[in-house]
Design a protein around this motif. Structure first.
Motif, PDB file in Angstrom:
ATOM      1  N   ILE A 154      46.416  39.998  39.440  1.00 41.19           N
ATOM      2  CA  ILE A 154      46.333  41.381  39.918  1.00 41.19           C
ATOM      3  C   ILE A 154      46.183  41.462  41.432  1.00 41.19           C
ATOM      4  O   ILE A 154      46.822  42.285  42.070  1.00 41.19           O
ATOM      5  CB  ILE A 154      45.156  42.110  39.227  1.00 41.19           C
ATOM      6  N   PHE A 155      45.333  40.623  41.999  1.00 37.56           N
ATOM      7  CA  PHE A 155      44.999  40.763  43.419  1.00 37.56           C
ATOM      8  C   PHE A 155      45.516  39.583  44.250  1.00 37.56           C
ATOM      9  O   PHE A 155      45.606  38.457  43.757  1.00 37.56           O
ATOM     10  CB  PHE A 155      43.480  40.865  43.605  1.00 37.56           C
ATOM     11  N   GLU A 156      45.785  39.897  45.519  1.00 41.67           N
ATOM     12  CA  GLU A 156      46.144  38.850  46.476  1.00 41.67           C
ATOM     13  C   GLU A 156      44.870  38.084  46.847  1.00 41.67           C
ATOM     14  O   GLU A 156      43.845  38.699  47.152  1.00 41.67           O
ATOM     15  CB  GLU A 156      46.712  39.480  47.753  1.00 41.67           C
ATOM     16  N   ILE A 157      44.961  36.767  46.809  1.00 39.94           N
ATOM     17  CA  ILE A 157      43.792  35.952  47.138  1.00 39.94           C
ATOM     18  C   ILE A 157      44.170  34.976  48.258  1.00 39.94           C
ATOM     19  O   ILE A 157      45.153  34.244  48.125  1.00 39.94           O
ATOM     20  CB  ILE A 157      43.335  35.118  45.909  1.00 39.94           C
TER      21      ILE A 157
ATOM     22  N   ASN B 223      38.509  37.535  55.547  1.00 45.92           N
ATOM     23  CA  ASN B 223      38.336  38.008  54.157  1.00 45.92           C
ATOM     24  C   ASN B 223      38.230  36.835  53.165  1.00 45.92           C
ATOM     25  O   ASN B 223      38.954  35.862  53.252  1.00 45.92           O
ATOM     26  CB  ASN B 223      39.455  38.955  53.758  1.00 45.92           C
TER      27      ASN B 223
ATOM     28  N   SER C 211      38.087  37.753  40.991  1.00 51.77           N
ATOM     29  CA  SER C 211      37.873  38.634  39.845  1.00 51.77           C
ATOM     30  C   SER C 211      39.124  39.448  39.550  1.00 51.77           C
ATOM     31  O   SER C 211      40.044  39.518  40.367  1.00 51.77           O
ATOM     32  CB  SER C 211      36.701  39.570  40.168  1.00 51.77           C
ATOM     33  N   LEU C 212      39.151  40.068  38.387  1.00 53.26           N
ATOM     34  CA  LEU C 212      40.220  41.012  38.066  1.00 53.26           C
ATOM     35  C   LEU C 212      39.729  42.450  38.187  1.00 53.26           C
ATOM     36  O   LEU C 212      40.480  43.391  37.927  1.00 53.26           O
ATOM     37  CB  LEU C 212      40.744  40.773  36.641  1.00 53.26           C
ATOM     38  N   GLN C 213      38.442  42.641  38.524  1.00 54.22           N
ATOM     39  CA  GLN C 213      37.885  43.993  38.655  1.00 54.22           C
ATOM     40  C   GLN C 213      37.957  44.431  40.102  1.00 54.22           C
ATOM     41  O   GLN C 213      37.474  43.728  40.985  1.00 54.22           O
ATOM     42  CB  GLN C 213      36.402  44.011  38.284  1.00 54.22           C
ATOM     43  N   GLU C 214      38.468  45.607  40.322  1.00 54.69           N
ATOM     44  CA  GLU C 214      38.585  46.085  41.696  1.00 54.69           C
ATOM     45  C   GLU C 214      37.213  46.217  42.359  1.00 54.69           C
ATOM     46  O   GLU C 214      37.051  45.920  43.541  1.00 54.69           O
ATOM     47  CB  GLU C 214      39.302  47.425  41.734  1.00 54.69           C
TER      48      GLU C 214
ATOM     49  N   GLU D  60      34.734  44.426  42.149  1.00 49.79           N
ATOM     50  CA  GLU D  60      34.205  43.131  42.585  1.00 49.79           C
ATOM     51  C   GLU D  60      34.970  42.568  43.775  1.00 49.79           C
ATOM     52  O   GLU D  60      34.530  41.604  44.398  1.00 49.79           O
ATOM     53  CB  GLU D  60      34.280  42.117  41.435  1.00 49.79           C
TER      54      GLU D  60
ATOM     55  N   TYR E  34      37.476  42.553  50.425  1.00 51.87           N
ATOM     56  CA  TYR E  34      38.324  41.918  51.440  1.00 51.87           C
ATOM     57  C   TYR E  34      37.750  42.079  52.845  1.00 51.87           C
ATOM     58  O   TYR E  34      38.427  41.752  53.819  1.00 51.87           O
ATOM     59  CB  TYR E  34      39.736  42.511  51.397  1.00 51.87           C
TER      60      TYR E  34
ATOM     61  N   LEU F 248      35.560  46.273  51.505  1.00 53.98           N
ATOM     62  CA  LEU F 248      36.938  46.715  51.746  1.00 53.98           C
ATOM     63  C   LEU F 248      37.818  46.338  50.566  1.00 53.98           C
ATOM     64  O   LEU F 248      37.905  45.164  50.186  1.00 53.98           O
ATOM     65  CB  LEU F 248      37.476  46.043  53.024  1.00 53.98           C
TER      66      LEU F 248
ATOM     67  N   ASP G 207      41.234  48.523  48.012  1.00 53.41           N
ATOM     68  CA  ASP G 207      42.166  49.651  48.048  1.00 53.41           C
ATOM     69  C   ASP G 207      41.458  51.004  47.926  1.00 53.41           C
ATOM     70  O   ASP G 207      42.030  52.036  48.276  1.00 53.41           O
ATOM     71  CB  ASP G 207      43.205  49.516  46.932  1.00 53.41           C
TER      72      ASP G 207
ATOM     73  N   TYR H  11      45.819  45.508  48.390  1.00 55.28           N
ATOM     74  CA  TYR H  11      45.383  44.208  47.912  1.00 55.28           C
ATOM     75  C   TYR H  11      45.822  43.933  46.474  1.00 55.28           C
ATOM     76  O   TYR H  11      45.813  42.810  46.028  1.00 55.28           O
ATOM     77  CB  TYR H  11      43.855  44.099  48.018  1.00 55.28           C
ATOM     78  N   MET H  12      46.142  45.029  45.766  1.00 52.95           N
ATOM     79  CA  MET H  12      46.534  44.863  44.368  1.00 52.95           C
ATOM     80  C   MET H  12      48.028  44.582  44.326  1.00 52.95           C
ATOM     81  O   MET H  12      48.799  45.254  44.996  1.00 52.95           O
ATOM     82  CB  MET H  12      46.204  46.132  43.590  1.00 52.95           C
ATOM     83  N   SER H  13      48.425  43.581  43.582  1.00 52.94           N
ATOM     84  CA  SER H  13      49.848  43.254  43.520  1.00 52.94           C
ATOM     85  C   SER H  13      50.132  42.529  42.224  1.00 52.94           C
ATOM     86  O   SER H  13      49.236  42.108  41.520  1.00 52.94           O
ATOM     87  CB  SER H  13      50.227  42.345  44.680  1.00 52.94           C
TER      88      SER H  13
ATOM     89  N   GLU I  37      34.231  42.223  33.731  1.00 46.85           N
ATOM     90  CA  GLU I  37      35.308  41.264  33.995  1.00 46.85           C
ATOM     91  C   GLU I  37      35.982  40.878  32.679  1.00 46.85           C
ATOM     92  O   GLU I  37      37.211  40.795  32.606  1.00 46.85           O
ATOM     93  CB  GLU I  37      34.719  40.020  34.681  1.00 46.85           C
TER      94      GLU I  37
ATOM     95  N   VAL J 295      38.390  43.562  31.577  1.00 43.72           N
ATOM     96  CA  VAL J 295      39.668  43.561  32.303  1.00 43.72           C
ATOM     97  C   VAL J 295      40.529  42.394  31.835  1.00 43.72           C
ATOM     98  O   VAL J 295      41.743  42.539  31.646  1.00 43.72           O
ATOM     99  CB  VAL J 295      39.439  43.470  33.829  1.00 43.72           C
TER     100      VAL J 295
END
Lengths: 567, 308
Positions: free
Chosen positions: A223-226, A255, A260-263, A265, A268, A381, A383, B24-26, B61, B64
């Protein structure tokens, strides 16, 4: 087939690790024997054993250990010959004491290294400890009292680039228990002594420093860029002039979100921290003023892990490190994620021959520290959230404050004393991760008198009396322990023996069933560089800190034996 | 030498950090191939407690992950420790009647004691119980779970599990027959056991959640009972052929299981048996197979009681 492959892979890794250790031990033995046969080289070492029995004690909530007796031990061996130094440490946890993480289990040689110096270049292969500046972006160290050892394993180079310019760099992985964290660290630090480099003959000395750290850790997140490479850097300045000493360091981390997959958490935000201290000292007088601030400045060896074993940076504490038991019952834990603190420390010695100084003079030490949270918490920080706290705001939630005065006086050749008076405020809910309103904030007033009397040559008796009067500053759902008294008597027969008895009494507990005594008796014997100590008694559950890094110590009841030795 | 060092430092400084700019979500998750009858599934065991203020982070978590990876199965395990103890009924100190419910089970205690999870700090969990070792490598922080789930789902599928929940007219209203059919999907060498347990979703009661006491927290995937012993029933081994099918049958009466837990609660510190009021509509059977040499779970399946 897959399972078989995994077994083969695990066996191969185990085999390789064992082989590495065996090769190292072989080389170590070869060098030592070879050098000894040529009457060159030197061997040093030290040994420590800490054994404790644990029996159940319902009154203090002490658990028995299945093994009955637990033991931590280690042996350091260091061989040096001209430019070469080789060392190893054998560690044994069978099984680890209850106040250690249970991941410390078994025997092994987790620390081994070889260092060679040639043409100003120092090369270390294997394990090493390292710290850049005050540690804001990187500190690899061991603290046995806390059960922390994040030694690096890799290659380190130190090189003197020129007059007054020192460079060090390394690449490695950090130790976690008997294995290594996933993150690969690359780091460099340069320090410049301006006066020496530019031949400036001045009473004021300037030292500049800069550090850079990068951690690589492979990660995928659907889901998220890491970021896989996370960097941090810092700059520092030290100015020394006469009795003045200024030290300042600023650190920044890019950053570094968790995986995690939870926004909610995902954070950035970058991290930053600074520390500044100004000291003035002259004979019989010294004053230090300090301020530091941290925001989102936790750097871990694995971004997904929790626990002190994975922390790779260090925020120096701003509170006075107390050694007396009741002064340390509510200690300050440094908050790398966000805090703002100030400290003032004044030392003054009243001269000999004055009314207050007496025949030997009187030493006074006043200390004040105050640490609070950041306005609205640490930077965040993602989205949906973009928040940065104010740089300075001392009106935020108080974490800890301590105001204390210490008086140290030698009355005559036989008698001396140390007295401490302190008032501490401790936000138990925050510092111990409780729900707000559970215990609230504890205010305590503490008095300590430590009296030492020399009976005759080699015979000294010491009395320690401590009292703590605590109150909860607001109504809370749970009752805190209340008031304490503590007494200690210690008899020393130099240079071999000491005997001590101490008792802590929680006489002010609201719950009458918990008005308990925690008594301990200890006997120690010292011969040369070897020390034996045996003790029996009860320990209270509590928080134990060294330099602002803390651990929870469970209550215990049992016998303990410690042996330390060096050669 | 100085030039080499300068070059090295330049490389280090300019290529060792990645600043991510928003959004950041992608990315999307690759769809799972379900053309085969069986798909690889993975079990996340979330060790938790209603007095553990950070545990809801792990529970969210898990939620999700279950959304992103439909072939992941969650199980919340409450051991017997300071995070799971209920509060006492006390009209003065506990006038809000907080934390009176008792989630503790004997199986939760057995697992927690064996894998030493709560003793090393919550929240933590296991993902298919991989990396089991006495040094605790199997204990995973919740931020590790999603990556491990993705890795596990890539592994070869060795068994398929089919859960059959039936009720005949002669049975009690809360009595069920559970049949677990396990089919080997390749030839295997090893010894395997099957475990069958019951979990309940959406139990609404108190939970410490960060800085608040939440009276309306929904406790999900809560382990209620085991139909097998804690360490399972023998399934097969050491030699298994592709296509071999194994059946394990169980009968359960929900009210009896509930009473067992009530009785167990009363044997525990502060336990008064307040662990009843199970809602059959929210119950599901979770069956999984593990390799007894490594404790690794190699397949898991879940089926709700009301999906009959």
């Amino acid at each position: 087939m897959e399972m078989k492959k995994n077994y083969l892979k695990k066996y191969k890794i185990l085999f390789q690790n064992n082989m590495k250790n065996k090769i190292f031990i072989f080389l170590f033995t070869f060098f030592v024997l070879n050098s000894y046969s040529q009457n060159s080289g030197q061997i040093n070492g030290d040994f420590s054993l800490n054994l404790q029995s644990y029996v159940e004690d319902e009154a203090i909530n002490a658990q028995a250990a299945d093994e009955v007796v637990l033991n931590n031990a280690f042996l350091n061996l260091l061989y040096s010959n001209n430019n070469l130094t080789i060392g190893l440490r054998y560690e044994s946890y069978l099984n680890a004491l209850l106040d250690y993480d249970s991941e410390f289990r078994g025997n092994g040689i987790p620390y081994r290294f070889a260092t060679y110096t040639i043409d100003g270049l120092e090369i270390t292969a294997g394990n090493f400890y390292e710290q850049f500046g005050s540690g804001l972006i990187f500190r690899s160290y061991e603290e046995k009292g806390l059960g922390i050892d994040n030694a690096m394993d890799g290659i380190r180079l130190k090189y003197k680039l020129g007059k007054g310019i020192n460079l060090k760099s390394f690449i490695g992985k950090s130790r976690t228990y008997f294995t290594y964290a996933e993150g690969i660290f690359r780091g460099a630090d340069i320090e410049l002594d301006v006066n020496e480099t530019f031949n400036i003959e001045n009473q004021t000395k300037y030292i500049l420093g800069g550090s850079f750290i990068s951690r690589y850790e492979e990660r995928t997140n659907p889901i998220f860029e890491i970021p896989q490479n996370v960097a941090a850097y810092s700059g520092r300045l030290n100015i020394l002039s006469g009795g003045w000493n200024y030290f300042g360091e600023y650190a920044y981390k890019i950053n570094d979100p968790i995986n995690s997959l939870q926004e909610s958490e995902m954070n950035y935000a970058s991290g930053n921290a600074f520390t500044n201290s100004l000291t003035y000292s002259q004979r019989g007088f010294g004053v230090t003023a300090e301020i530091h601030r941290t925001d989102n400045m936790l750097l871990l060896s694995e971004r997904d892990r929790t626990g002190k074993a994975y922390i790779m940076n260090y925020i120096p504490t701003l509170s006075k490190p107390h050694a007396y038991t009741l002064l340390a019952i509510y200690p300050c834990a440094t908050q790398a994620m966000g805090e703002l603190g100030i400290q003032l420390d004044v030392f003054y010695k009243i001269k000999k021959g004055t009314l207050l100084g007496g025949k030997y003079g009187t030493k006074l030490n006043f200390n004040f520290s105050r640490i609070n949270g950041l306005e609205g918490g640490n930077s965040m920080l993602n989205d949906n959230v973009d928040f940065t706290p104010k740089l300075f705001d001392f009106s935020e939630e108080l974490y800890y404050s301590d105001i204390n005065l210490e008086i140290n006086k030698k009355v005559n050749k036989q008698l001396s004393y140390n007295a401490v008076f302190a008032n501490q405020t401790y936000n138990k809910d925050f510092l111990e991760g409780k729900t707000p309103g559970e215990y609230g904030t504890i205010n305590s007033t503490i008095a300590v008198i430590d009296l030492s009397y020399k009976i005759k040559k080699g015979h000294t008796i010491r009395f320690e009396t401590q009292a703590l009067f605590a109150k909860q500053l607001e109504s809370a759902s749970q009752e805190e322990e209340g008031d304490w008294l503590m007494g200690l008597v210690e008899y020393t027969i130099s240079p071999n023996w000491f005997f001590a008895f101490q008792d802590m009494y929680n006489y002010g507990n609201e719950n009458k069933d918990k008005r308990l005594h925690y008594s301990n008796i200890n006997i120690g014997y010292l011969k040369g560089s070897t020390r034996f100590e045996i003790g029996y008694g009860k320990k209270r559950e509590g928080i134990f800190c060294v330099g602002g890094v803390c651990k929870l110590v469970p209550s215990s009841n049992g016998l303990n034996l410690s042996i330390t030795s060096s050669f | 030498m100085k030039r080499i060092i300068s070059l090295f430092l330049s490389i280090l400084l300019f290529h060792s950090c990645e600043v991510i700019e928003g959004p950041y979500m992608s990315g999307d998750v690759n769809p799972i191939d379900t053309s085969n009858n069986y798909v690889k599934k993975v079990l996340i065991e979330d060790y938790t407690g209603h007095l553990c203020s950070f545990c809801p982070d792990a529970a969210r978590e898990l939620d999700v992950i279950l959304d992103v990876y439909p072939n992941a199965v969650g199980l919340a395990i409450h051991g017997v420790n300071n995070f799971t103890r209920p509060y006492v009924v006390d009209s003065v100190f506990n006038s809000d009647e907080k934390y009176l419910y008792d989630f503790r089970t004997s199986w939760g205690k057995d697992l927690d004691d064996f894998f030493e999870v709560s003793a090393n700090g919550l929240p933590k969990g296991t993902v298919n119980r991989i990396d089991y070792s006495s040094n605790g490598n199997h204990r995973k922080d919740f931020a590790q779970w999603s990556s491990l789930v993705a890795d596990e789902l890539e592994k070869e599928i060795k068994f398929g599990i089919n859960i059959d929940i039936t009720q005949t007219p002669l049975m009690l209203s809360d009595q069920f027959d559970i049949i677990i059919n396990s089919e080997a999907l390749s030839s295997l060498n090893g010894n395997y056991k099957v475990i069958v347990c019951i979990a309940e979703n959406n139990i609404t009661t108190w939970q410490k959640d960060g800085t608040i006491d939440d009276p309306n927290y929904k406790h999900k995937h809560v382990l209620r009972s085991f139909l097998t012993p804690t360490w399972g029933d023998n399934l097969a081994g050491p030699e298994i052929n592709n296509g071999d099918v194994f059946s394990n049958a169980y009968t359960c009466i929900i009210s009896d299981l509930e009473n067992d837990n009530i009785n167990y609660s009363t044997t525990l510190p502060l336990g008064v048996g307040n662990t009843g009021q199970w809602n059959t509509e929210n119950l599901s059977i979770i069956a999984y197979i593990y390799d007894i040499s490594s404790y690794e779970i190699i397949q898991v399946e879940e089926k709700s009681f009301i999906s009959n």
